[in-house]
Motif scaffolding. Structure first.
Motif, mmCIF file in Angstrom:
data_model
loop_
_atom_site.group_PDB
_atom_site.id
_atom_site.type_symbol
_atom_site.label_atom_id
_atom_site.label_comp_id
_atom_site.label_asym_id
_atom_site.label_seq_id
_atom_site.Cartn_x
_atom_site.Cartn_y
_atom_site.Cartn_z
ATOM 1 N N ASP A 1 -13.538 -6.673 4.256
ATOM 2 C CA ASP A 1 -14.503 -5.493 4.094
ATOM 3 C C ASP A 1 -13.956 -4.340 4.844
ATOM 4 N N LEU A 2 -13.112 -4.350 5.907
ATOM 5 C CA LEU A 2 -12.630 -3.386 6.769
ATOM 6 C C LEU A 2 -11.038 -3.109 6.277
ATOM 7 N N VAL A 3 -10.299 -4.104 6.643
ATOM 8 C CA VAL A 3 -8.850 -3.607 6.810
ATOM 9 C C VAL A 3 -8.166 -3.482 5.312
ATOM 10 N N ASN A 4 -8.748 -4.114 4.152
ATOM 11 C CA ASN A 4 -8.501 -3.939 2.833
ATOM 12 C C ASN A 4 -8.373 -2.392 2.409
ATOM 13 N N SER A 5 -9.240 -2.054 3.042
ATOM 14 C CA SER A 5 -9.437 -0.483 2.542
ATOM 15 C C SER A 5 -8.728 0.447 3.443
ATOM 16 N N ILE A 6 -8.009 0.125 4.589
ATOM 17 C CA ILE A 6 -7.261 1.102 5.417
ATOM 18 C C ILE A 6 -5.861 0.334 5.406
ATOM 19 N N GLN A 7 -5.634 -0.723 4.848
ATOM 20 C CA GLN A 7 -4.314 -1.470 4.889
ATOM 21 C C GLN A 7 -3.121 -0.708 4.860
ATOM 22 N N SER A 8 -3.059 0.167 3.522
ATOM 23 C CA SER A 8 -1.837 0.958 3.226
ATOM 24 C C SER A 8 -1.505 1.881 4.187
ATOM 25 N N ARG A 9 -2.733 2.534 4.665
ATOM 26 C CA ARG A 9 -2.612 3.728 5.747
ATOM 27 C C ARG A 9 -2.129 3.082 7.224
#
Length: 783
Positions: free
Chosen positions: A152-160
């Protein structure tokens, strides 16, 4: 006191007071121990409530609570600026991860009573069975929290996050180490910790040792590998590929190797700082691939010059770089081997003068010591270079002289003569320590000799001469050398040498007994006179000696005829006769064959101004005894008196004339010459020795012919014995397999060639020890 007895529970009421505490724990807000125990009791009551446990409802509410908390965290992190994203994420993760550990502990009873029952997580190797178990969505609370954080959190900002991590590491490579490097390492570590499903490890350090913990952590790195490691390795490959190309253009090969070593060391330290242990190995292998393996041909191109110029520093760097690469050292090893062989052949090509054996050994040892030190200092005693050094020196030691065809190399004879010089009594004193060092060095060369049986022939002959003439420097040194040979080649190689020592010891004992016997005989008949003697009883099969009449070859056969009628001097006859009777009484059935050509005695001259003592051989003694009653005698008279004729008598006479004991009336001694006693003889030494009459033209030729006459036949017997021994064990064997085993068994003594092996096999077939089978190239043993 709190009761553990199950009771009805108002779930909504209890959960409404429990939920805020869960959120506080997730945010790592302080909580008293009393509150903690109360909340722990609430969890227990819900799990064991009656009439029905409410564990599943509690699990779902906790899951929803954690999800709501992570959503709030995601909203915060998504609005953070790029410059602060890593720091803010690391701060949030640190709080969340620690909070998840405590929440996991708080709901420990729920994990044991509900989750493990659903998931069977107490199974050994649970991770392997998990995909096949029921209720795949049911996880322990700690693991559930980490999964929600990741999804719920890391996947949304993983690329950044990954992009910022790669930029930070790239800056570190370029020398601009980020001030927040601990944050970078922590963020990368979080990618591994998210998949750490063994929360019990955090509760007790006694359950498993650190290596096992580490192993389990390494197994749960799929997210880390997929979302970070793959991008990192790709970025690393591109960076070092470009860097290698740039350095090759700007730097010399020597500078390039130093730069690569420095880069590899720095990258390894960097990888250990930021990455997992498994990734460190991958990074180093990747750097080696793009900076060394991709350009190894350029390194190999300068290898020849570096070795011939002995640039040890650059060679050490090249070795360090090429060692991890598969087959990377092959060119270096070959160049090293060729260079050592070249230097070795140059060293032994400059031999001249009388002391060739010593020059040969010392020159080879100089080459060995120099390049053995180089192998240790530069190539770290690497096995490939050790093998290359051995092959090179084996080629040097066994090199045959140009123009001699198939004549055996002279190394065996030279080494034997070198050790003979060390172990003989000489005027030059040598300390025990120096002697031990030189003998050990001689064994170094001995190990490289292929024709060890030839060395054995020369060494045993020279040892026999030292023992018989009592010219050994010491018996301890002789025994020490034999022990060294035994360690190098085994007991069989030195068995005859050891028996020679035994014979000498037994002979001394026998001589002592014979002296006592003569004393008793003189008591019975005082008129008897015996010359003091010391007789050596030598086993015919152990000593490389034979009577002249048993020797082979044109020269020695002629000598045998000339010595056939030799008459022992009268002064020696009583003692010899008495000894034969004494020995026969002790050992019946044995035959004594006297080797007069090897027998020596001391003659005291009482007719001169000084009493000289001269050590001479028995035939020389017989000649001088002819001058007891006359000062002038013809060669013909001497021949008739002692029974020696022909050239051998002339050679005996020449040794005496050369010592000025006798004078000849002609320049060249012949059958018509007259000899007279030199009554004016003088010598600087009161005691001296006459040379042995030479049967052959030169000492060297004598040694080589004697060895050549026996080595060939000995090899034939040894080869046939080896073949029979192998076939008796194997019963049936293919030709190639038989040849291989023969080579293995005989290489300790000599290196046989294939035609010799084939001829030996054919001979044994003719003698019906083995036969060919119906199969192609196969032999069978005949019992």
């Amino acid at each position: 006191m709190y009761s553990l007895k199950p009771k009805p529970v108002d779930f909504e009421n209890v959960w409404s007071s429990l939920r805020p505490s869960v959120v506080d724990i997730m945010n790592m807000k302080p909580i008293s121990s009393i509150q903690w125990h109360h909340k722990f009791s609430d969890v227990y009551d819900i799990c064991v409530s009656i009439p029905n446990p409410l564990s599943e409802k509690l699990y779902n509410e906790v899951k929803t609570c954690i999800k709501d908390h992570v959503k709030l965290q995601r909203k915060i992190i998504e609005n953070v600026e790029a410059e602060q994203l890593l720091q803010e994420y690391f701060r949030m993760w640190t709080v969340f991860h620690e909070g998840a550990v405590y929440v996991h502990q708080l709901f420990g009873y729920l994990n044991k009573q509900f989750v493990k029952q659903k998931r069977c997580t107490d199974l050994e190797n649970y991770q392997n069975y998990a995909p096949f178990l029921q209720a795949p969505d049911v996880k322990e609370i700690g693991c559930l929290a980490l999964e929600i954080w990741r999804e719920d959190l890391v996947n949304s900002i993983q690329s950044r996050l990954v992009q910022l991590l790669l930029i930070a590491i790239d800056e570190d490579r370029r020398g601009n180490t980020p001030a927040y490097s601990d944050v970078v390492a922590g963020v990368i570590k979080s990618f591994v910790q998210m998949e750490d499903h063994d929360f019990d490890m955090k509760e007790s350090t006694n359950k498993e040792s650190s290596p096992n913990k580490s192993k389990k952590t390494m197994e749960c790195t799929q997210f880390y590998k997929t979302n970070f490691e793959a991008s990192f390795l790709k970025d690393t490959e591109m960076y070092y590929s470009n860097l290698a190309q740039k350095m090759l253009v700007e730097l010399s090969c020597s500078e390039y190797m130093e730069a690569v070593i420095q880069q590899l060391e720095q990258e390894e330290m960097r990888a250990k700082k930021y990455l997992t242990e498994a990734s460190v190995r991958k990074v180093i292998e990747l750097c080696q691939k793009v900076m060394i393996k991709a350009h190894k041909e350029k390194l190999h191109a300068v290898c020849h010059d570096l070795i011939t110029n002995e640039e040890n520093k650059d060679l050490r760097n090249m070795y360090r770089l090429l060692k991890p690469i598969q087959a990377g050292l092959s060119v270096m090893v070959k160049e090293f081997e060729d260079y050592v062989k070249q230097k070795g052949l140059e060293a032994i090509s400059r031999l001249s003068g009388e002391n060739v054996p010593q020059q040969f050994v010392e020159n080879v040892l100089k080459v060995y010591n120099k390049f053995n030190d180089m192998k240790t200092a530069v190539f770290m005693d690497d096995g490939e270079f050790s093998s290359g050094l051995d092959k090179a020196l084996q080629g040097v030691v066994n090199a045959k002289e140009v123009g001699l065809g198939n004549v055996a190399a002279k190394a065996s004879e030279r080494l034997a003569r070198y050790t003979d010089g060390l172990l003989k009594k000489t005027s030059k004193g040598i300390s025990d320590t120096d002697l031990e060092t030189k003998l050990t060095s001689a064994i170094v060369i001995f190990r490289y000799i292929e024709d060890k049986d030839i060395f054995q022939k020369f060494y045993s002959k020279m040892l026999a001469n030292r023992l018989i003439t009592n010219t050994s420097i010491s018996m301890d040194s002789e025994e020490n050398m034999i022990n060294k040979l035994k360690q190098a080649c085994g007991y069989e190689f030195t068995s005859k040498l050891s028996r020679m020592f035994l014979d000498i010891g037994l002979s001394h004992e026998l001589s002592t007994q014979f002296e006592a016997h003569l004393t008793e005989v003189k008591k019975k008949d005082p008129k008897l006179e015996f010359v003091s003697t010391q007789t050596l009883i030598l086993q015919a099969g152990s000593w490389p000696l034979s009577a002249p009449q048993l020797a082979s070859g044109s020269n020695t056969s002629q000598t045998a005829q000339e010595l056939a009628d030799f008459r022992l001097p009268r002064v020696l006859q009583p003692c010899i006769q008495e000894f034969e009777e004494f020995y026969t009484s002790k050992h019946s059935g044995r035959k004594l064959t006297w080797l007069w050509n090897m027998s020596q005695g001391d003659i005291r001259f009482s007719y001169l101004d000084k009493q000289y003592v001269v050590t001479m051989y028995c035939h020389q003694i017989a000649v001088l005894m002819c001058f007891e009653r006359s000062d002038l005698i013809s060669v013909k008279q001497i021949s008739e008196s002692i029974g020696i004729t022909g050239d051998y008598l002339l050679k005996v006479l020449k040794t005496i004339v050369d010592a000025s004991i006798l004078l000849s009336d002609s320049t060249t001694i012949s059958q018509s010459s007259n000899l007279r006693l030199n009554l004016q003889m003088t010598s600087r030494r009161i005691k001296f020795r006459l040379q042995m009459p030479q049967i052959n033209k030169t000492v060297e030729k004598e040694g080589q012919e004697a060895v050549a006459n026996t080595v060939s036949q000995d090899r034939k017997y040894y080869m046939e014995c080896a073949i029979v021994r192998i076939m008796k064990t194997r019963k049936v064997l293919k030709h190639n397999a038989l040849v291989t085993e023969i080579m293995d068994q005989t290489k300790g003594r000599f290196m046989p060639d294939i035609p010799f092996i084939k001829k030996s096999i054919e001979d044994l077939i003719e003698k019906m020890y083995i036969q060919r089978t119906d199969q192609n190239d196969e032999y069978q043993y005949l019992a």
